[in-house]
Design an enzyme around this catalytic site. Sequence first.
Site, PDB file in Angstrom:
ATOM      1  N   HIS A 137       1.828   0.608 -13.249  1.00  0.00           N
ATOM      2  CA  HIS A 137       2.570  -0.697 -13.509  1.00  0.00           C
ATOM      3  C   HIS A 137       4.154   0.056 -13.346  1.00  0.00           C
ATOM      4  O   HIS A 137       4.664   1.048 -14.164  1.00  0.00           O
ATOM      5  CB  HIS A 137       2.319  -0.798 -14.972  1.00  0.00           C
ATOM      6  CG  HIS A 137       3.145  -1.985 -15.300  1.00  0.00           C
ATOM      7  ND1 HIS A 137       2.642  -3.063 -14.617  1.00  0.00           N
ATOM      8  CD2 HIS A 137       4.004  -2.088 -16.301  1.00  0.00           C
ATOM      9  CE1 HIS A 137       3.655  -4.231 -15.384  1.00  0.00           C
ATOM     10  NE2 HIS A 137       4.196  -3.724 -16.247  1.00  0.00           N
ATOM     11  N   GLY A 163       0.721  -1.303  -0.184  1.00  0.00           N
ATOM     12  CA  GLY A 163      -0.164   0.142  -0.094  1.00  0.00           C
ATOM     13  C   GLY A 163       0.642   1.281  -0.193  1.00  0.00           C
ATOM     14  O   GLY A 163       0.229   2.320   0.434  1.00  0.00           O
ATOM     15  N   SER A 164       2.227   1.292  -0.526  1.00  0.00           N
ATOM     16  CA  SER A 164       2.951   2.407  -0.471  1.00  0.00           C
ATOM     17  C   SER A 164       2.343   3.356  -1.400  1.00  0.00           C
ATOM     18  O   SER A 164       2.621   4.650  -1.178  1.00  0.00           O
ATOM     19  CB  SER A 164       4.364   1.985  -0.875  1.00  0.00           C
ATOM     20  OG  SER A 164       4.524   1.632  -1.957  1.00  0.00           O
ATOM     21  N   ASN A 165       1.720   3.028  -2.592  1.00  0.00           N
ATOM     22  CA  ASN A 165       1.181   4.033  -3.543  1.00  0.00           C
ATOM     23  C   ASN A 165       0.076   4.554  -2.871  1.00  0.00           C
ATOM     24  O   ASN A 165      -0.245   5.752  -3.113  1.00  0.00           O
ATOM     25  CB  ASN A 165       0.823   3.173  -4.728  1.00  0.00           C
ATOM     26  CG  ASN A 165       2.162   3.129  -5.419  1.00  0.00           C
ATOM     27  OD1 ASN A 165       2.319   3.931  -6.234  1.00  0.00           O
ATOM     28  ND2 ASN A 165       2.809   1.882  -5.717  1.00  0.00           N
ATOM     29  N   ASN A 224      -4.534   2.309 -13.009  1.00  0.00           N
ATOM     30  CA  ASN A 224      -3.659   1.545 -12.722  1.00  0.00           C
ATOM     31  C   ASN A 224      -2.144   1.900 -12.613  1.00  0.00           C
ATOM     32  O   ASN A 224      -1.866   2.814 -13.531  1.00  0.00           O
ATOM     33  CB  ASN A 224      -3.476   0.190 -13.683  1.00  0.00           C
ATOM     34  CG  ASN A 224      -2.436  -1.095 -13.136  1.00  0.00           C
ATOM     35  OD1 ASN A 224      -2.561  -1.225 -11.806  1.00  0.00           O
ATOM     36  ND2 ASN A 224      -1.946  -1.353 -14.235  1.00  0.00           N
ATOM     37  N   MET A 228      -3.251  -7.182  -7.487  1.00  0.00           N
ATOM     38  CA  MET A 228      -2.709  -8.156  -8.189  1.00  0.00           C
ATOM     39  C   MET A 228      -3.751  -9.174  -8.833  1.00  0.00           C
ATOM     40  O   MET A 228      -3.547 -10.390  -8.899  1.00  0.00           O
ATOM     41  CB  MET A 228      -1.712  -9.296  -7.373  1.00  0.00           C
ATOM     42  CG  MET A 228      -0.814  -8.233  -6.824  1.00  0.00           C
ATOM     43  SD  MET A 228       0.431  -7.474  -7.946  1.00  0.00           S
ATOM     44  CE  MET A 228       1.289  -8.694  -8.552  1.00  0.00           C
ATOM     45  N   ARG A 229      -4.857  -8.386  -9.441  1.00  0.00           N
ATOM     46  CA  ARG A 229      -5.659  -9.489 -10.280  1.00  0.00           C
ATOM     47  C   ARG A 229      -6.102  -8.600 -11.336  1.00  0.00           C
ATOM     48  O   ARG A 229      -5.868  -7.092 -11.448  1.00  0.00           O
ATOM     49  CB  ARG A 229      -7.138  -9.370  -9.452  1.00  0.00           C
ATOM     50  CG  ARG A 229      -6.976 -10.436  -8.393  1.00  0.00           C
ATOM     51  CD  ARG A 229      -8.115 -10.558  -7.279  1.00  0.00           C
ATOM     52  NE  ARG A 229      -7.956 -11.392  -6.340  1.00  0.00           N
ATOM     53  CZ  ARG A 229      -8.171 -12.730  -6.397  1.00  0.00           C
ATOM     54  NH1 ARG A 229      -8.855 -13.194  -7.343  1.00  0.00           N
ATOM     55  NH2 ARG A 229      -7.913 -13.511  -5.268  1.00  0.00           N
TER      56      ARG A 229
HETATM   57  C1  GRF Z   1       4.204  -1.331  -7.183  1.00  0.00           C
HETATM   58  O1  GRF Z   1       5.275  -1.523  -7.846  1.00  0.00           O
HETATM   59  C2  GRF Z   1       3.005  -1.306  -8.304  1.00  0.00           C
HETATM   60  O2  GRF Z   1       3.634  -0.337  -9.541  1.00  0.00           O
HETATM   61  C3  GRF Z   1       2.709  -2.575  -8.827  1.00  0.00           C
HETATM   62  O3  GRF Z   1       2.695  -3.243  -7.428  1.00  0.00           O
HETATM   63  C4  GRF Z   1       3.358  -2.532  -6.596  1.00  0.00           C
HETATM   64  C5  GRF Z   1       2.747  -2.291  -5.219  1.00  0.00           C
HETATM   65  O4  GRF Z   1       3.012  -1.826  -4.552  1.00  0.00           O
HETATM   66  N1  GRF Z   1       1.546  -2.464  -9.686  1.00  0.00           N
HETATM   67  P1  GRF Z   1       2.528  -0.872  -3.185  1.00  0.00           P
HETATM   68  O5  GRF Z   1       1.513  -1.793  -2.644  1.00  0.00           O
HETATM   69  O6  GRF Z   1       1.645   0.542  -3.546  1.00  0.00           O
HETATM   70  O7  GRF Z   1       3.282  -0.600  -2.109  1.00  0.00           O
END
Ligand code: GRF
Length: 207
Positions: A113, A14-16, A111, A94-95
């Site tokens: 990536h 969940g860092s994003n 999304n 991841m789906r």
């Molecule tokens: C990230 O590298 C994103 O680009 C990919 O999955 C990872 C998720 O990281 N789709 P986080 O859960 O947001 O830390």
Amino acid sequence: MGKLKIGVLGSGAGSNMQSIVDAIDRGELDAEIKLVLADVPGAKILERARNHALPHAYLDCAPYRTKLEGPAEDRCIEMLKAAGVDTVVLAGFMRIVKPKLLAAFPDRVLNIHPALLPAFPGVHSWTQALDYGCKVAGVTVHFVDAGTDSGPIIVQKCVPVLEDDTPETLHARIQVEEHKAFPEALRILSSGNYRIEGRRVRIGQVS
Ligand code: GRF
């Protein structure tokens, strides 16, 4: 467009999502996170949501392993709609999401990536870039369409690949850019000042 009402779907750290929360808190993004859903019961993204008092829930996606379909997809759409979400953010989800969810939020599912698409769609793309011998790598934020990592690109950022990089060091460098790219893409959405023309997202092109 104005204030975005965001629903986050995630599976991991969940860092994003954190970068989006931080951008909102700093007043750099006109948005509100209305709901966080994770398909992994103990995922750290849920803990982060709890720490920030954001509505959150575990979404059981069984019996499917790699996609969001059937009753779970219906439940997901229902929960997002009930929460008042207008923008769905896939933050390490991841789906594969299917046309029903996309139709419920047309041109409003984003999304992130960790590669410069269209190079290296799919998983472990930073390792693929390293093994391929790329000298630059990066991150893409894009609208989601029915394909995998294939929709119109909103923001891309690059990083150098260094001689002594390992998959871990390269991924860490990419993640620093991810955390800038997602808020930036969402700022574009919230400005309403863009137009999707085929594959191209024309920014600052609204007449
Ligand atoms: C990230 O590298 C994103 O680009 C990919 O999955 C990872 C998720 O990281 N789709 P986080 O859960 O947001 O830390």
